[in-house]
Design a protein around this motif. Structure first.
Motif, PDB file in Angstrom:
ATOM      1  N   HIS A 265       0.844  -1.193   0.000  1.00  0.00           N
ATOM      2  CA  HIS A 265       0.000   0.000   0.000  1.00  0.00           C
ATOM      3  C   HIS A 265       0.881   1.246   0.000  1.00  0.00           C
ATOM      4  O   HIS A 265       1.866   1.327   0.729  1.00  0.00           O
ATOM      5  CB  HIS A 265      -0.901   0.020   1.232  1.00  0.00           C
ATOM      6  N   ARG A 266       0.504   2.216  -0.828  1.00  0.00           N
ATOM      7  CA  ARG A 266       1.226   3.485  -0.869  1.00  0.00           C
ATOM      8  C   ARG A 266       0.476   4.539  -0.050  1.00  0.00           C
ATOM      9  O   ARG A 266      -0.708   4.384   0.253  1.00  0.00           O
ATOM     10  CB  ARG A 266       1.368   3.977  -2.314  1.00  0.00           C
ATOM     11  N   LYS A 267       1.191   5.608   0.285  1.00  0.00           N
ATOM     12  CA  LYS A 267       0.586   6.667   1.092  1.00  0.00           C
ATOM     13  C   LYS A 267      -0.528   7.393   0.357  1.00  0.00           C
ATOM     14  O   LYS A 267      -1.405   7.993   0.982  1.00  0.00           O
ATOM     15  CB  LYS A 267       1.666   7.661   1.518  1.00  0.00           C
ATOM     16  N   ASP A 268      -0.513   7.358  -0.989  1.00  0.00           N
ATOM     17  CA  ASP A 268      -1.566   8.041  -1.750  1.00  0.00           C
ATOM     18  C   ASP A 268      -2.805   7.177  -1.958  1.00  0.00           C
ATOM     19  O   ASP A 268      -3.725   7.563  -2.670  1.00  0.00           O
ATOM     20  CB  ASP A 268      -1.022   8.510  -3.106  1.00  0.00           C
ATOM     21  N   GLY A 269      -2.819   5.994  -1.333  1.00  0.00           N
ATOM     22  CA  GLY A 269      -3.983   5.120  -1.420  1.00  0.00           C
ATOM     23  C   GLY A 269      -3.899   4.071  -2.503  1.00  0.00           C
ATOM     24  O   GLY A 269      -4.730   3.158  -2.538  1.00  0.00           O
ATOM     25  N   THR A 270      -2.924   4.168  -3.403  1.00  0.00           N
ATOM     26  CA  THR A 270      -2.756   3.157  -4.444  1.00  0.00           C
ATOM     27  C   THR A 270      -1.887   2.018  -3.921  1.00  0.00           C
ATOM     28  O   THR A 270      -1.373   2.068  -2.794  1.00  0.00           O
ATOM     29  CB  THR A 270      -2.114   3.767  -5.702  1.00  0.00           C
ATOM     30  N   ARG A 271      -1.711   0.986  -4.764  1.00  0.00           N
ATOM     31  CA  ARG A 271      -0.890  -0.153  -4.368  1.00  0.00           C
ATOM     32  C   ARG A 271       0.082  -0.506  -5.490  1.00  0.00           C
ATOM     33  O   ARG A 271      -0.165  -0.240  -6.670  1.00  0.00           O
ATOM     34  CB  ARG A 271      -1.756  -1.387  -4.050  1.00  0.00           C
ATOM     35  N   GLY A 272       1.185  -1.107  -5.093  1.00  0.00           N
ATOM     36  CA  GLY A 272       2.111  -1.632  -6.075  1.00  0.00           C
ATOM     37  C   GLY A 272       1.563  -2.917  -6.678  1.00  0.00           C
ATOM     38  O   GLY A 272       0.440  -3.340  -6.383  1.00  0.00           O
TER      39      GLY A 272
END
Length: 310
Positions: A265-272
């Motif tokens: 999970h990324r801080k901007d709400g997206t995921r790798g």
């Protein structure tokens, strides 16, 4: 009741001339011995663990260590008495007889401002208010928490045991990496100005077949020769469970396929993503395969290493 640190050097068993590395080494040794998880039947060990952590927190802070050495604060990080009673580290706030034996003269820093604040008629709270403004929070308590790789990818809450034996569940932050810290407000040592905080350092543990690549998860996936040549739909493990993946016809070892949104999970709400690298797994001493390749090799006139200039 909390354990008050009289002298952080004594608590950690180090000399006043100890280096940062020596202080850290002493703390790690004691913290490992006294951690509440290893001493559940020994409440005194929990008190000592808190004292050791409080001592390290003070000495690990260059400013606080210097102030303690000068006698400006005590072992709990609280201001030393301006009258010099009970102070450690010399006599920075003490008094000596004035010239000619009359009255007293202060050693060290000028105390006029302190007395002006304490007794000023314009000050709120007068004498008591002067001391109230100097109240400091208790020391922080340091914790270490190992997070399983899969839990880190899926942001699964982690349970941690505090120095007082209580447990809490931590919500992992997005973009978690080893070395990240979380602050538990008010979960530290008690002090005149309130409790300090708990500081949790997180370490993401390695996995036996998943690897991290930035925000992505990498996986080497073995496939059979027939799956590679003819193509197939195969089960692939992900941190959130197995999914089906289509292996294209004619795939070779090293070909990488992408499963979107299966990474960290990324801080901007997206995921790798999850990157799946195919690895063709050949059977050993398979007579049928050996016979087939022996008859087929003369038909394969390609040079697979041509791109390398050989």
């Amino acid at each position: 009741m909390g354990y008050n640190v009289a002298d952080p050097y004594t608590t950690l068993g180090v000399a006043r001339t100890a280096t940062e590395a020596e202080i850290k080494k002493a703390y790690r040794k004691l913290a490992k011995e006294l951690h509440p998880d290893k001493n559940k039947d020994n409440p005194k060990a929990s008190d000592r663990f808190s004292a050791v952590t409080n001592a390290y927190d003070l000495l690990n802070d260059k400013d606080k260590r210097a102030r303690f050495d000068r006698g400006e604060i005590d072992g709990d990080g609280n201001p030393a008495s301006p009258f010099g009673f009970g102070g450690g580290g010399g006599n920075p706030g003490g008094f000596r007889p004035g010239p000619g034996g009359g009255g007293f003269q202060a050693d060290g820093p000028d105390l006029s401002d302190i007395f002006e604040n304490m007794f000023s008629s314009g000050g709120r709270g007068g004498f008591a208010g002067g001391f109230g403004r100097a109240r400091e929070k208790g020391g922080n308590i340091l914790y270490k928490l190992d997070v399983p790789f899969v839990d880190a990818v899926t942001s699964k809450p982690q349970r941690i045991t505090l120095g007082d034996g209580k447990t809490i569940d931590l919500k992992l932050p997005a973009g978690l990496e080893s070395g990240a810290q979380m602050r538990l407000t008010g979960k530290g040592q008690p002090g005149p100005g309130g409790n300090g905080d708990g500081i949790v350092t997180l370490t993401v543990l390695p996995h036996r077949f998943f690897e991290r690549a930035g925000d992505d998860v990498r996986l080497d996936l073995p496939i059979s020769l027939s799956e590679a040549v003819l193509g197939a739909s195969v089960r692939v493990p992900t941190p959130e469970g197995a999914v089906m993946l289509t292996v294209p016809k004619g795939s070779t070892s090293g070909k990488t396929l992408r499963l979107r949104g299966r990474g960290f999970h990324r801080k901007d709400g997206t995921r790798g993503d999850q990157l799946v690298t195919l690895m063709v797994d050949l059977p050993v001493d398979d007579d049928a395969l050996i016979e087939f390749v022996t008859g087929w090799k003369d038909k394969d006139l390609r040079n697979p290493r041509g791109g390398l200039g050989v």
